[in-house]
Write a protein that holds these residues in place. Sequence first.
Motif, PDB file in Angstrom:
ATOM      1  N   ALA A 149       0.822  -1.210   0.000  1.00  0.00           N
ATOM      2  CA  ALA A 149       0.000   0.000   0.000  1.00  0.00           C
ATOM      3  C   ALA A 149       0.856   1.260   0.000  1.00  0.00           C
ATOM      4  CB  ALA A 149      -0.924  -0.002   1.221  1.00  0.00           C
ATOM      5  N   ASP A 234      -9.782  -7.454 -14.424  1.00  0.00           N
ATOM      6  CA  ASP A 234      -9.839  -7.931 -13.044  1.00  0.00           C
ATOM      7  C   ASP A 234     -11.291  -7.921 -12.580  1.00  0.00           C
ATOM      8  OD1 ASP A 234      -9.512  -8.607 -10.440  1.00  0.00           O
ATOM      9  OD2 ASP A 234      -8.210  -6.930  -9.892  1.00  0.00           O
ATOM     10  N   LYS A 236     -12.470  -8.758  -9.759  1.00  0.00           N
ATOM     11  CA  LYS A 236     -12.626  -8.309  -8.372  1.00  0.00           C
ATOM     12  C   LYS A 236     -12.506  -6.794  -8.239  1.00  0.00           C
ATOM     13  CE  LYS A 236      -9.233 -10.673  -6.821  1.00  0.00           C
ATOM     14  NZ  LYS A 236      -8.240 -11.222  -5.859  1.00  0.00           N
ATOM     15  N   GLY A 237     -11.840  -6.177  -9.197  1.00  0.00           N
ATOM     16  CA  GLY A 237     -11.666  -4.731  -9.116  1.00  0.00           C
ATOM     17  C   GLY A 237     -10.706  -4.302  -8.023  1.00  0.00           C
ATOM     18  N   ASP A 238      -9.682  -5.100  -7.768  1.00  0.00           N
ATOM     19  CA  ASP A 238      -8.716  -4.788  -6.715  1.00  0.00           C
ATOM     20  C   ASP A 238      -7.787  -3.675  -7.197  1.00  0.00           C
ATOM     21  OD1 ASP A 238      -6.618  -4.760  -4.855  1.00  0.00           O
ATOM     22  OD2 ASP A 238      -6.906  -6.884  -4.392  1.00  0.00           O
ATOM     23  N   TRP A 239      -7.799  -2.536  -6.491  1.00  0.00           N
ATOM     24  CA  TRP A 239      -7.004  -1.398  -6.937  1.00  0.00           C
ATOM     25  C   TRP A 239      -5.507  -1.675  -6.808  1.00  0.00           C
ATOM     26  CZ3 TRP A 239      -3.640   1.066  -3.640  1.00  0.00           C
ATOM     27  CH2 TRP A 239      -3.786   0.798  -2.272  1.00  0.00           C
ATOM     28  N   LYS A 240      -5.120  -2.539  -5.855  1.00  0.00           N
ATOM     29  CA  LYS A 240      -3.700  -2.847  -5.703  1.00  0.00           C
ATOM     30  C   LYS A 240      -3.190  -3.663  -6.892  1.00  0.00           C
ATOM     31  CE  LYS A 240      -4.246  -4.660  -1.621  1.00  0.00           C
ATOM     32  NZ  LYS A 240      -3.950  -5.316  -0.328  1.00  0.00           N
ATOM     33  N   ASP A 241      -4.004  -4.626  -7.343  1.00  0.00           N
ATOM     34  CA  ASP A 241      -3.618  -5.388  -8.525  1.00  0.00           C
ATOM     35  C   ASP A 241      -3.555  -4.490  -9.755  1.00  0.00           C
ATOM     36  OD1 ASP A 241      -3.328  -7.764  -7.196  1.00  0.00           O
ATOM     37  OD2 ASP A 241      -5.342  -8.501  -7.652  1.00  0.00           O
ATOM     38  N   ALA A 242      -4.508  -3.564  -9.846  1.00  0.00           N
ATOM     39  CA  ALA A 242      -4.515  -2.642 -10.982  1.00  0.00           C
ATOM     40  C   ALA A 242      -3.267  -1.765 -10.977  1.00  0.00           C
ATOM     41  CB  ALA A 242      -5.776  -1.780 -10.945  1.00  0.00           C
ATOM     42  N   ALA A 243      -2.894  -1.279  -9.790  1.00  0.00           N
ATOM     43  CA  ALA A 243      -1.704  -0.439  -9.694  1.00  0.00           C
ATOM     44  C   ALA A 243      -0.444  -1.243 -10.012  1.00  0.00           C
ATOM     45  CB  ALA A 243      -1.608   0.162  -8.295  1.00  0.00           C
ATOM     46  N   LYS A 246      -0.288  -1.711 -13.753  1.00  0.00           N
ATOM     47  CA  LYS A 246       0.089  -0.470 -14.429  1.00  0.00           C
ATOM     48  C   LYS A 246       1.586  -0.218 -14.323  1.00  0.00           C
ATOM     49  CE  LYS A 246      -0.834   4.501 -14.475  1.00  0.00           C
ATOM     50  NZ  LYS A 246      -1.628   5.609 -13.866  1.00  0.00           N
TER      51      LYS A 246
END
Length: 253
Positions: A149, A234, A236-243, A246
């Motif tokens: 995080a 994704d 699940k829409g996990d923002w950590k995986d998206a980041a 990226k």
Amino acid sequence: MLTQPPRSVQVVRKTIYVVVLAALGITAPFALGLGLLIRRASGESWDYKERWRGVWAFAVLCALIYGLMFRFLHPYPFLFSEILLGLRAHNLGRAVEWMGGLWFYHSLLAPVVALLCEGLIPTTRRVTMIPRQSLSSPGETRAQEHLLARGFHRIGDQLLAGFPEQLGGHGTVGRPLGGSLWQWVVDGFFVFPLYTLIYHAVVAGQSGTGKSELLRRIAYMDAKIYHMKVIWVDGKGDWKDAAGFKLAMQKAG
């Protein structure tokens, strides 16, 4: 790597091996063929130890059945007498028919043949496996999530830290822990050949075993090594995986 015995021992083993193959080719061709197939399937695998243990157990079972049939049914006198009668009567069809019965009876020895051939001329690919890593404790998992995080850039920059990006023209995704895809291992690293990307694949595993990390490495490899466009969906829409994805794409250029 296999340790080579002295030259004289190799010559003796090869001689015995040729004699055994010739004898089995005449008296037990079915057992010989099945035994060689079992030997190949057991030897060309990362989990060869488990497979050979299974072959040993199967050999004991088949040898027990073979011995019980020999003890109580006495097949040899009957089979040989029928074969000889067919030959004396110039009835080759009958002789071949009962010879087939003898071959079928000997097919019970197929796993024994596999063990015998492997003992004389070892062909198993013996590989030193990397011990499987234990799953992180809940406290370690929370600490890792806290670091993620706070420091995506640092994590992204170390996406493939310690690994060469490609070997033999193939993208590298990590180190092998097990399985039978030894063809995809180059210099101790697990590679993902380009031709495999035309197939669908499913990554399964327990939580925390590295599924998302593996997918990020494959995505990075596709973009960096194979120059492909990568679309990350994704559910699940996990923002950590998206980041993380990226940053992996930014690192890939």
